[in-house]
Scaffold this motif. Structure first.
Motif, mmCIF file in Angstrom:
data_model
loop_
_atom_site.group_PDB
_atom_site.id
_atom_site.type_symbol
_atom_site.label_atom_id
_atom_site.label_comp_id
_atom_site.label_asym_id
_atom_site.label_seq_id
_atom_site.Cartn_x
_atom_site.Cartn_y
_atom_site.Cartn_z
ATOM 1 N N LYS A 155 -16.921 -12.496 13.874
ATOM 2 C CA LYS A 155 -16.717 -13.596 14.822
ATOM 3 C C LYS A 155 -15.229 -13.853 15.046
ATOM 4 C CE LYS A 155 -19.494 -17.205 14.394
ATOM 5 N NZ LYS A 155 -20.284 -18.297 13.782
ATOM 6 N N ALA A 160 -15.442 -14.993 18.886
ATOM 7 C CA ALA A 160 -16.765 -15.238 19.457
ATOM 8 C C ALA A 160 -17.054 -16.727 19.566
ATOM 9 C CB ALA A 160 -17.829 -14.555 18.607
ATOM 10 N N THR A 163 -22.863 -16.698 19.326
ATOM 11 C CA THR A 163 -23.398 -15.607 18.519
ATOM 12 C C THR A 163 -24.915 -15.668 18.530
ATOM 13 O OG1 THR A 163 -21.463 -15.656 17.051
ATOM 14 C CG2 THR A 163 -23.439 -14.569 16.216
ATOM 15 N N CYS A 256 -25.244 -18.495 13.442
ATOM 16 C CA CYS A 256 -25.649 -18.035 14.771
ATOM 17 C C CYS A 256 -26.060 -19.220 15.643
ATOM 18 C CB CYS A 256 -26.807 -17.042 14.671
ATOM 19 S SG CYS A 256 -26.394 -15.541 13.741
#
Length: 398
Positions: A155, A160, A163, A256
């Motif tokens: 990440k 990111a 995710t 996530c």
């Protein structure tokens, strides 16, 4: 960890129990923080909630074995014992409470059935005792910490913002899996593929082979820096119709933002209520992760590509479905699945694993059948299957 302290009591747990305890210790089943006492366990089994968060059943430790049960019933309040796996100390536990459980009721909570014909029920009863223990514990299990670190690094590496998680067995990795990964990657920055690694798995396609297949696809056909493949040790708690709930919980605690599952996932538990189609997700409380369902993909012999029922106007009789068990049956029989089902390089990996040293004179077969430089060169069995598939796909002769 070192050996158990002399004269100190101990209970023996298997690797599956050790892995499950480690999940809780690392915060991956949060809000579950430890082993439940009897009152809390009964409450969770009844309400399916813990601290206002959906959780399908109580989290307890009740190891089977006469010696284990003798130790458990002999414990004094706050007595500390060792946890042993494969004759090695892997942690400790301080007993606050020991209480009796009904193994048959326990398997019903997990699997939704007590039928001994259910393979999960059979397997769990073999390792489930009559006494559960509550209290703080610590286990040594570095594997899970390494997974958390690998996801965090991935990440941070690309910055990111979103995710997504996919839970996959990939037995074998087929074209519909590939399409699901690609479409998910379209709407996120990073995908975490949790490659399932069940305990006591069928060695037909061991984890290492499935990981190699997934890695090949990611490195050669995707922006590899946006995909991370990690093992998820699938212990007994993930079984049955509660699987999706725990998948979502683990994915959320791994950081996530979204979990993507197929609409035909067995754990969705769809049902009709007052003329409204619902799923297990309609009843979930406390989750922050977004849960998305992906359509079931098929190959349409008229469209000549992968489609979903949402995008293809042709009937199911024109569709080739991606049933992993049937594809695996072809491979077990030594047959190359058509490339429309499985990428030829992946089929080659699997067949070379299933049938090592299959051919008596592989180099001669190469020389006789395959186009090449004219020189007799050493070739692997994987190379042979790939070239054979290319011959199958020759289209000038019908």
């Amino acid at each position: 960890m070192g050996s158990s302290r002399k004269n100190r009591k101990a209970i023996h747990i298997d690797k599956e129990a050790l892995s499950t305890l480690a999940l809780v210790q690392e915060g991956l089943l949060s809000p579950i923080e430890g082993l439940m006492d009897e009152k809390t366990a009964e409450e969770v089994n009844h309400t399916k909630l813990y601290k206002g968060h959906s959780f399908p059943f109580s989290f307890i430790l009740a190891p089977k074995g006469r010696r284990n049960e003798e130790v458990l019933v002999s414990l004094e309040p706050n007595e500390e014992i060792d946890l042993i796996t494969d004759d090695k100390k892997v942690g400790w536990l301080r007993a606050k409470e020991v209480f009796r459980i009904d193994p048959m009721e326990r398997v019903k909570e997990i699997y939704g059935t007590q039928s001994l014909s259910h393979p999960g029920v059979q397997a769990t009863l073999k390792r489930l005792g009559h006494y559960a223990v509550h209290g703080p514990f610590h286990v040594e299990y570095p594997a899970i910490g390494k997974i958390k670190e690998s996801i965090t690094r991935a990440k941070n590496r690309i910055g990111a913002k979103r995710t997504s998680a996919l839970m996959m067995a990939a037995r074998p990795l087929h074209r519909a899996h590939e399409r699901l990964i690609r479409t998910t990657l379209d709407r996120c920055d990073l995908i975490v593929v949790f490659l399932l690694k069940p305990f006591g798995e069928d060695n037909t396609l061991p984890y290492e082979l499935r990981h190699r297949s997934m890695e090949y696809f990611v490195k050669n056909y995707l922006p590899a820096n946006r995909v991370v493949i990690v093992p998820l040790e699938y212990t007994y708690i993930f079984a049955g119709y509660n699987e999706v709930i725990l998948d979502a919980l683990v994915a959320e605690n791994f950081g996530c933002d979204e979990l993507v599952i197929g609409q035909n996932h067995a754990g969705l538990g769809s049902f009709y209520d007052k003329n409204h189609l619902q799923s297990v997700f309609d009843r979930l409380q406390g989750f922050k992760i977004e849960i998305s369902t992906a359509p079931e993909y098929a190959y349409c012999d008229i469209c000549r590509t992968l489609v979903s029922s949402r995008t293809c106007p042709h009937g199911e009789h024109h569709h080739i479905s991606y049933h992993a068990d049937s594809i695996l049956q072809l491979l077990r029989q030594g047959l190359l699945p058509p490339a429309v089902l499985v990428r030829k390089e992946i089929s080659a990996m699997i067949l070379a694993h299933l049938f090592p040293n299959r051919f008596e004179n592989l180099e001669k077969i190469y020389y006789d059948l395959m186009p090449g430089s004219g020189l007799l060169e050493h070739q692997s069995e994987e190379d042979f299957y790939i070239k054979l598939m290319k011959l199958y796909q020759t289209t000038s002769l019908k």
